[in-house]
Scaffold this motif. Sequence first.
Motif, PDB file in Angstrom:
ATOM      1  N   ALA A  47       0.822  -1.217   0.000  1.00  0.00           N
ATOM      2  CA  ALA A  47       0.000   0.000   0.000  1.00  0.00           C
ATOM      3  C   ALA A  47       0.853   1.264   0.000  1.00  0.00           C
ATOM      4  O   ALA A  47       0.413   2.314  -0.494  1.00  0.00           O
ATOM      5  N   TYR A  48       2.060   1.206   0.529  1.00  0.00           N
ATOM      6  CA  TYR A  48       2.854   2.421   0.742  1.00  0.00           C
ATOM      7  C   TYR A  48       3.268   3.126  -0.547  1.00  0.00           C
ATOM      8  O   TYR A  48       3.082   4.347  -0.665  1.00  0.00           O
ATOM      9  N   PRO A  49       3.856   2.441  -1.538  1.00  0.00           N
ATOM     10  CA  PRO A  49       4.255   3.187  -2.742  1.00  0.00           C
ATOM     11  C   PRO A  49       3.065   3.796  -3.479  1.00  0.00           C
ATOM     12  O   PRO A  49       3.167   4.904  -4.020  1.00  0.00           O
ATOM     13  N   LEU A  50       1.925   3.102  -3.476  1.00  0.00           N
ATOM     14  CA  LEU A  50       0.741   3.624  -4.157  1.00  0.00           C
ATOM     15  C   LEU A  50       0.220   4.884  -3.465  1.00  0.00           C
ATOM     16  O   LEU A  50      -0.051   5.903  -4.113  1.00  0.00           O
ATOM     17  N   LEU A  51       0.110   4.844  -2.131  1.00  0.00           N
ATOM     18  CA  LEU A  51      -0.365   6.011  -1.392  1.00  0.00           C
ATOM     19  C   LEU A  51       0.650   7.144  -1.427  1.00  0.00           C
ATOM     20  O   LEU A  51       0.283   8.324  -1.444  1.00  0.00           O
ATOM     21  N   SER A  52       1.929   6.790  -1.461  1.00  0.00           N
ATOM     22  CA  SER A  52       2.963   7.823  -1.509  1.00  0.00           C
ATOM     23  C   SER A  52       2.912   8.593  -2.821  1.00  0.00           C
ATOM     24  O   SER A  52       3.059   9.827  -2.841  1.00  0.00           O
ATOM     25  N   ARG A  53       2.689   7.899  -3.936  1.00  0.00           N
ATOM     26  CA  ARG A  53       2.613   8.586  -5.232  1.00  0.00           C
ATOM     27  C   ARG A  53       1.404   9.514  -5.311  1.00  0.00           C
ATOM     28  O   ARG A  53       1.414  10.493  -6.054  1.00  0.00           O
ATOM     29  N   GLN A  54       0.363   9.206  -4.538  1.00  0.00           N
ATOM     30  CA  GLN A  54      -0.827  10.048  -4.542  1.00  0.00           C
ATOM     31  C   GLN A  54      -0.765  11.142  -3.484  1.00  0.00           C
ATOM     32  O   GLN A  54      -1.728  11.891  -3.305  1.00  0.00           O
ATOM     33  N   GLY A  55       0.358  11.228  -2.767  1.00  0.00           N
ATOM     34  CA  GLY A  55       0.523  12.268  -1.760  1.00  0.00           C
ATOM     35  C   GLY A  55      -0.309  12.056  -0.519  1.00  0.00           C
ATOM     36  O   GLY A  55      -0.598  13.015   0.210  1.00  0.00           O
TER      37      GLY A  55
END
Length: 569
Positions: free
Chosen positions: A531-539
């Motif tokens: 979940a982390y890289p996906l949420l990180s790219r969305q800020g």
Amino acid sequence: MEIAHDMNITQLFIGLAGGVTLLIWGLKRVQEGMNRAYGSKLAYLVRDRFAGVWSALGLGATLTLILQSSTAAALLAGSLGVQGEAGLAFLLGADVGTTIVALILSFDLSALSPLLIAVGVGLEFRGRSKRLQGIGQAAMGLGLMLLALATLRSMAEPLQASALFVDIMRSLLAEPWLALLFAAAITFMLHSSLVMVLLLSGLVAAQVIDVPGGLLLILGVNVGSALIPVYMSRGASNAKRVAPLGNLLLRCLGVMAFLPILGWIHNIFNTLQFAGAWQLVVLHCLFNLAVASFGMLIVSKLAGWIDYRLPPQKLTPTPSPKHLDDILDTSPAAAISNVVRDTLTMGDLLEDMLKDVHRNMYKNVEVLAKKINQSDDIIDDFHQQINAYLLELGGQELTKEERDRCQDLLLFTTNIEHAGDIIERSIIMLLKKKNNLHIEFSSQEKEAIEACMQGLFEVMPLSFQVMMSEDAEAAKGLFQAKQAFNVMHQKQLDTLRQRAMDQRVSPLAHSLFTDIMRDIKRLHSHFTAIAYPLLSRQGALHNSRWRGAEDRPPAVELDKKTFSDDPVT
């Protein structure tokens, strides 16, 4: 040690049983000690020093001299994949090694027993290294074996006065084939030809059985020792069954060859004025040397002949990636889709591993460990192939979204592989330790582990969904599930830690429990990491979990005056 001659037959058999048990226990201590001291080096010898059947023969003899058991040497070789004609040569060498050990122990070395036990105990409990402790354990085991042999000799002497025992042995030896089967069966039950050879030598020395009868029983002992690896490999593949079956066939042929000339051999031994007990040991040596010599002449043909005649096996195909098509002939989108499909299979394998651990956590850990090892090897193979495919795909012309997708899949497959390692190398080891120490978790500890395992099973489908769909809402749900799990996990630990302090439970049991709980949390973190890289790219994530991180002023840029040579005033 003097034994009264009016001792009844029941007491004699109890004494003999105690002596045999002590002999087996001492032998086991020697094996464990040498494995403890030189286990990795022994494995290296077997794995990396094979250069053909003759080196296999020598290694079999060498390992048996070290471990003092052809069965233990065969198990070590089998665990490292020695099979076929090399495995057959190894077993022949192991049997030769057993005869050398029997020759040495046939001498009366009981005077050394107290010294070996004393030195062994001192090294095992005071040794500063694992190797010294292992050598001490082996020395103590050898001392116990010598003590057991002295006990057997003293207990065997009164059997001469037992008319019942003498009549039983005479009736048995009057039927040669029945005597052979009897000796083979007892050897198989004891799982040691060395113990039987030494026991029979003691009975012959005490004149409880005559020398010709003892020679006949020695032939049966050699058949029984060959049955042990056959039984242990009964569920293995055909390749692993060839060596034990070939060894058994050669020994049966050897018995058929030696049986007609047994009387002639006995006369030669008498001419050479060999003592009765010594005749048994020498026959054991001659038999194994003859079988090994003949076997090495036909080892390749015999192994091939047995392999050809074994019934074909319906082997379950080993799972492997099926959708990793040639990158040059596949578009990036299709290649990524193929990786997702094989990654799902990899995840299913890991889920099956976890379910096996969950079902059998408090049952037969040894069987569970073997199954987990096989499953983890398959997952490792998936990981290697998928990672190689993704790295090759990363070298192609990709959009930013496709490159991010490859990075996410690399992260996910690596975490699945790490999760498999946690199960195999940590959780299974902890369960083995718990089982060996006979530790039982309390009902509260079992409930805590069960609650955390259920939390793990609940988050796995959501993790796979995020990996497939890259859905932001599902990723947020996965992130929230991790936060809730961490709170629940910490609450369980705090409650049971307080209980451990209040009730003074076993520190070792509580340590094993907390280690298993730690590993379950590590597994949970591996599943939620997608979940982390996906949420990180969305800020949607903070740069830091430290509350004051966002309130810090920006770093001050240093100009040239900061580093001027002017003195500070």
